[in-house]
Design a protein around this motif. Structure first.
Motif, PDB file in Angstrom:
ATOM      1  N   LYS A 220      43.671  29.887  41.791  1.00  0.00           N
ATOM      2  CA  LYS A 220      43.704  30.528  40.562  1.00  0.00           C
ATOM      3  C   LYS A 220      44.985  30.209  40.154  1.00  0.00           C
ATOM      4  CE  LYS A 220      41.988  34.882  40.066  1.00  0.00           C
ATOM      5  NZ  LYS A 220      42.012  36.348  40.052  1.00  0.00           N
ATOM      6  N   GLN A 221      46.033  29.921  40.389  1.00  0.00           N
ATOM      7  CA  GLN A 221      47.161  29.478  39.643  1.00  0.00           C
ATOM      8  C   GLN A 221      47.151  28.157  39.005  1.00  0.00           C
ATOM      9  OE1 GLN A 221      49.605  31.581  39.148  1.00  0.00           O
ATOM     10  NE2 GLN A 221      49.384  33.151  40.432  1.00  0.00           N
ATOM     11  N   PRO A 222      46.659  27.025  39.422  1.00  0.00           N
ATOM     12  CA  PRO A 222      46.507  25.946  38.770  1.00  0.00           C
ATOM     13  C   PRO A 222      45.422  26.019  37.742  1.00  0.00           C
ATOM     14  CG  PRO A 222      46.280  25.191  41.172  1.00  0.00           C
ATOM     15  CD  PRO A 222      46.457  26.873  40.888  1.00  0.00           C
TER      16      PRO A 222
ATOM     17  N   LEU B 292      44.271  28.463  35.430  1.00  0.00           N
ATOM     18  CA  LEU B 292      44.797  29.210  34.348  1.00  0.00           C
ATOM     19  C   LEU B 292      45.696  28.324  33.385  1.00  0.00           C
ATOM     20  CD1 LEU B 292      45.227  32.838  35.609  1.00  0.00           C
ATOM     21  CD2 LEU B 292      43.285  32.035  34.450  1.00  0.00           C
ATOM     22  N   PRO B 293      46.494  27.500  33.795  1.00  0.00           N
ATOM     23  CA  PRO B 293      47.331  26.804  32.902  1.00  0.00           C
ATOM     24  C   PRO B 293      46.274  25.731  32.502  1.00  0.00           C
ATOM     25  CG  PRO B 293      48.639  27.004  34.671  1.00  0.00           C
ATOM     26  CD  PRO B 293      47.464  27.718  35.146  1.00  0.00           C
TER      27      PRO B 293
END
Length: 95
Positions: A2-4, A6-7
């Motif tokens: 999920k972290q990479p 969203l940006p």
């Protein structure tokens, strides 16, 4: 995971919205306006003293038949004749 993700989505949305934030191109607008003024010159007709736009706008006739007719065939004939006279005055300015 999920972290990479969203940006990446945020960068795509920002990149797609940047053209919407740009202002109008004033140089292109002024150039088009000057070209339109140069192309659409007006002069005074010698025969009747009225201003004639050269070249005249395209002829658009209102509906002259049917249950909701906006004009008559006679008025359309007069409009056609007037438009032809304007075209002739623009192509032959000496007469």
């Amino acid at each position: 995971m999920k972290q990479p993700f969203l940006p990446l989505i945020a960068a795509i949305v920002l990149g797609a919205s940047l053209p919407a934030l740009a202002g109008p191109d004033f140089q292109a607008i002024e150039k088009a306006r000057a070209g339109r003024q140069a192309a659409n010159t007006s002069r005074v007709d010698r025969s009747n003293g009225q201003r004639v736009n050269c070249p005249p706008e395209s002829l658009v006739l209102p509906l002259d038949h049917g249950p909701r007719a906006q004009t008559t065939p006679g008025e359309n004939r007069m409009r056609k004749a007037r438009h032809e006279a304007q075209v002739k005055a623009c192509t032959n300015p000496e007469s």
